[in-house]
Design an enzyme around this catalytic site. Sequence first.
Site, PDB file in Angstrom:
ATOM      1  N   ASP A 114      40.062 -39.858  58.973  1.00 57.48           N
ATOM      2  CA  ASP A 114      38.739 -40.319  58.558  1.00 57.48           C
ATOM      3  C   ASP A 114      38.885 -41.300  57.398  1.00 57.48           C
ATOM      4  O   ASP A 114      39.573 -41.011  56.420  1.00 57.48           O
ATOM      5  CB  ASP A 114      37.888 -39.119  58.128  1.00 57.48           C
ATOM      6  CG  ASP A 114      36.407 -39.474  58.056  1.00 57.48           C
ATOM      7  OD1 ASP A 114      35.998 -40.453  58.701  1.00 57.48           O
ATOM      8  OD2 ASP A 114      35.670 -38.759  57.356  1.00 57.48           O
TER       9      ASP A 114
ATOM     10  N   HIS B 143      28.566 -47.061  50.638  1.00 58.27           N
ATOM     11  CA  HIS B 143      28.781 -45.612  50.502  1.00 58.27           C
ATOM     12  C   HIS B 143      29.723 -45.322  49.333  1.00 58.27           C
ATOM     13  O   HIS B 143      29.438 -44.474  48.484  1.00 58.27           O
ATOM     14  CB  HIS B 143      29.362 -45.047  51.803  1.00 58.27           C
ATOM     15  CG  HIS B 143      29.755 -43.602  51.725  1.00 58.27           C
ATOM     16  ND1 HIS B 143      28.834 -42.587  51.548  1.00 58.27           N
ATOM     17  CD2 HIS B 143      30.967 -42.994  51.784  1.00 58.27           C
ATOM     18  CE1 HIS B 143      29.466 -41.415  51.522  1.00 58.27           C
ATOM     19  NE2 HIS B 143      30.754 -41.638  51.651  1.00 58.27           N
TER      20      HIS B 143
ATOM     21  N   GLU C 183      27.505 -36.615  57.746  1.00 60.58           N
ATOM     22  CA  GLU C 183      27.910 -37.986  57.460  1.00 60.58           C
ATOM     23  C   GLU C 183      27.840 -38.768  58.762  1.00 60.58           C
ATOM     24  O   GLU C 183      28.484 -38.416  59.745  1.00 60.58           O
ATOM     25  CB  GLU C 183      29.324 -38.047  56.861  1.00 60.58           C
ATOM     26  CG  GLU C 183      29.376 -37.540  55.424  1.00 60.58           C
ATOM     27  CD  GLU C 183      30.707 -37.798  54.732  1.00 60.58           C
ATOM     28  OE1 GLU C 183      31.717 -38.036  55.428  1.00 60.58           O
ATOM     29  OE2 GLU C 183      30.729 -37.753  53.481  1.00 60.58           O
TER      30      GLU C 183
ATOM     31  N   GLU D 257      28.857 -41.551  61.077  1.00 61.30           N
ATOM     32  CA  GLU D 257      30.053 -42.381  61.199  1.00 61.30           C
ATOM     33  C   GLU D 257      30.212 -42.897  62.623  1.00 61.30           C
ATOM     34  O   GLU D 257      29.602 -42.388  63.560  1.00 61.30           O
ATOM     35  CB  GLU D 257      31.311 -41.572  60.820  1.00 61.30           C
ATOM     36  CG  GLU D 257      31.210 -40.928  59.450  1.00 61.30           C
ATOM     37  CD  GLU D 257      32.540 -40.425  58.904  1.00 61.30           C
ATOM     38  OE1 GLU D 257      33.587 -40.775  59.473  1.00 61.30           O
ATOM     39  OE2 GLU D 257      32.506 -39.683  57.902  1.00 61.30           O
TER      40      GLU D 257
ATOM     41  N   ASP E 277      30.556 -36.226  60.547  1.00 58.67           N
ATOM     42  CA  ASP E 277      31.575 -35.560  59.734  1.00 58.67           C
ATOM     43  C   ASP E 277      30.856 -34.601  58.781  1.00 58.67           C
ATOM     44  O   ASP E 277      30.576 -34.939  57.631  1.00 58.67           O
ATOM     45  CB  ASP E 277      32.384 -36.613  58.967  1.00 58.67           C
ATOM     46  CG  ASP E 277      33.390 -35.997  58.017  1.00 58.67           C
ATOM     47  OD1 ASP E 277      33.842 -34.877  58.274  1.00 58.67           O
ATOM     48  OD2 ASP E 277      33.719 -36.644  56.999  1.00 58.67           O
TER      49      ASP E 277
ATOM     50  N   ARG F  37      29.288 -30.288  50.276  1.00 56.34           N
ATOM     51  CA  ARG F  37      29.461 -31.045  49.030  1.00 56.34           C
ATOM     52  C   ARG F  37      29.906 -30.169  47.867  1.00 56.34           C
ATOM     53  O   ARG F  37      30.631 -30.641  46.976  1.00 56.34           O
ATOM     54  CB  ARG F  37      28.137 -31.734  48.660  1.00 56.34           C
ATOM     55  CG  ARG F  37      27.638 -32.713  49.699  1.00 56.34           C
ATOM     56  CD  ARG F  37      28.625 -33.812  49.953  1.00 56.34           C
ATOM     57  NE  ARG F  37      28.117 -34.789  50.924  1.00 56.34           N
ATOM     58  CZ  ARG F  37      28.887 -35.679  51.542  1.00 56.34           C
ATOM     59  NH1 ARG F  37      30.192 -35.723  51.297  1.00 56.34           N
ATOM     60  NH2 ARG F  37      28.373 -36.522  52.396  1.00 56.34           N
TER      61      ARG F  37
ATOM     62  N   GLN G  52      33.563 -29.493  48.362  1.00 54.60           N
ATOM     63  CA  GLN G  52      34.271 -30.758  48.165  1.00 54.60           C
ATOM     64  C   GLN G  52      34.459 -31.077  46.686  1.00 54.60           C
ATOM     65  O   GLN G  52      35.528 -31.501  46.249  1.00 54.60           O
ATOM     66  CB  GLN G  52      33.465 -31.875  48.851  1.00 54.60           C
ATOM     67  CG  GLN G  52      34.111 -33.259  48.804  1.00 54.60           C
ATOM     68  CD  GLN G  52      33.258 -34.299  49.548  1.00 54.60           C
ATOM     69  OE1 GLN G  52      32.210 -33.982  50.117  1.00 54.60           O
ATOM     70  NE2 GLN G  52      33.698 -35.537  49.533  1.00 54.60           N
TER      71      GLN G  52
ATOM     72  N   LYS H 104      35.604 -30.318  54.765  1.00 50.21           N
ATOM     73  CA  LYS H 104      35.426 -31.195  55.921  1.00 50.21           C
ATOM     74  C   LYS H 104      35.993 -30.613  57.213  1.00 50.21           C
ATOM     75  O   LYS H 104      35.693 -31.134  58.286  1.00 50.21           O
ATOM     76  CB  LYS H 104      36.148 -32.527  55.669  1.00 50.21           C
ATOM     77  CG  LYS H 104      35.724 -33.265  54.407  1.00 50.21           C
ATOM     78  CD  LYS H 104      34.538 -34.139  54.673  1.00 50.21           C
ATOM     79  CE  LYS H 104      34.310 -35.104  53.516  1.00 50.21           C
ATOM     80  NZ  LYS H 104      33.198 -36.007  53.808  1.00 50.21           N
TER      81      LYS H 104
ATOM     82  N   THR I  18      33.518 -31.200  63.211  1.00 50.70           N
ATOM     83  CA  THR I  18      33.181 -32.620  63.329  1.00 50.70           C
ATOM     84  C   THR I  18      32.595 -32.810  64.726  1.00 50.70           C
ATOM     85  O   THR I  18      33.237 -32.452  65.709  1.00 50.70           O
ATOM     86  CB  THR I  18      34.442 -33.500  63.173  1.00 50.70           C
ATOM     87  OG1 THR I  18      35.087 -33.174  61.931  1.00 50.70           O
ATOM     88  CG2 THR I  18      34.084 -34.974  63.186  1.00 50.70           C
TER      89      THR I  18
ATOM     90  N   GLU J 295      23.668 -39.232  49.437  1.00 51.76           N
ATOM     91  CA  GLU J 295      23.152 -40.520  48.979  1.00 51.76           C
ATOM     92  C   GLU J 295      21.652 -40.646  49.203  1.00 51.76           C
ATOM     93  O   GLU J 295      20.938 -41.186  48.370  1.00 51.76           O
ATOM     94  CB  GLU J 295      23.814 -41.659  49.764  1.00 51.76           C
ATOM     95  CG  GLU J 295      25.244 -41.935  49.463  1.00 51.76           C
ATOM     96  CD  GLU J 295      25.789 -42.914  50.496  1.00 51.76           C
ATOM     97  OE1 GLU J 295      25.618 -44.130  50.324  1.00 51.76           O
ATOM     98  OE2 GLU J 295      26.370 -42.459  51.485  1.00 51.76           O
TER      99      GLU J 295
HETATM  100 CA    CA Z   1      33.615 -38.756  56.255  1.00 53.74          CA
END
Ligand code: CA
Length: 434
Positions: A136, A143, A208, A210, A242, A246, A249, A262, A266, A380
């Site tokens: 990834d 971002h 996320e 992607e 993904d 948080r 993380q 993560k 997925t 975000e």
């Molecule tokens: Ca990602």
Amino acid sequence: MSVNVLLDPSDPNLRSWVAGANDPEGDFPIQNLPYGTVDGAVAVRIGDKALCLRDVLDAGLFVKKLASAEEFQYAVDVAWLNGVAELEPEQQKMLRQNLAYMLAEGSPARAKLERLLLDANEPAEEIPFVIGDYTDFYASLHHATNVGSMFRPTNPLLPNWKHVPIGYHGRSSSIVPSGSGVTRPHGQTVANDDGPPSWGPSKLLDYELEVGFFVGRRNEPGTRIDVRDAWSHIFGFVLVNDWSARDIQKWEYQPLGPFLAKNFGTSISNWVVTREALEPFRVPGPPRSAEDPRPLPYLDDPDGVNLDINLEVLIQSARMREQGIAPTVVSRGSFRDMFWTPAQMLAHHASGGCNMEIGDMLASGTVSGPTKESRGCLLERTWRGSEPITLGDGTERKFLQDGDEVIMRGYCRKPGYPRIGFGECRGIVLPARA
Ligand code: CA
């Protein structure tokens, strides 16, 4: 029969006899012809239907011989797309031309093919490739700048970011097809930056948005992929969610990057849209400013190519599903805004001599654009929860709640050409296990 009976599927005027294929708002016209799997067999998608390649071969309907009989038999007998991706580029092109010929209006094979058409499997039961490795990236400038500014307000971008496509090795075992539930993960989280940690279900679960792509040509260990050839090493593209915890993380990511935040799941969309089908939507890239550094020569692609893929994220809570309230659109953006192109990501990945294998999946990292609406994750979009979004049932979201379904959609559109879509990448948040 001679080769001239085959049809070029990129002809914008081509139409199909299959139901739903000529719908201007549909994702799967005859110009698309993405591959996937249906009930454990390799299939092509057209309109509302799917066609298993083995059935077409067994019925003797291919008009032009593909590869050697053994090679092609092998390609369709493999339950995933790895066999198709192993066919030589010319053979892959011929396969698409064969399919276009059979599925186009006026095809003499229509009556026989109609008996072979299946309802497209939504959701799929399995992922389309055997994915040996998954990497990834972190290729969106918007971002990286947004996330960086939350944690380092005066210095959002680290000095390496505009020189090197940043990535981490993901986990292929937990890649799941669209429609699968994803269980809220447990992990270590902290109330204060320095700990001590406690262990429990993540409270800050995020998606996320992607775009992922599959490697279609391998390189030997110790060799590189020239950035100018890298585009031709890509088999096709999917949408990727993904899922990211948080709070986990934040505590674990230094010094070696994401790990358990993560690797619990997925999600990917079911149909792999081929590189060929996306050719009409290539746009110049990447958008670098005069102050940005020139890429180092091994990453400098004068024909740099991005793809103009429109992307959307929607959320539907459990209550919205019960009450029949439509999903709420929470993000809209385009893949064309990415700073690093797919070719640069692939060339960089192999540049140290890493052998890329057929079926490896590379994902772009969160796709965020310049506007608030085009931010591709809740971190975000809600600015760490300080600006909650409101769903159609009136409830607010800072991060995902159990029962929330995240729906990602992607499509390409331009005047004079049929819409080329990806279908959907869906996943529901399941409660943490006791
Ligand atoms: Ca990602």
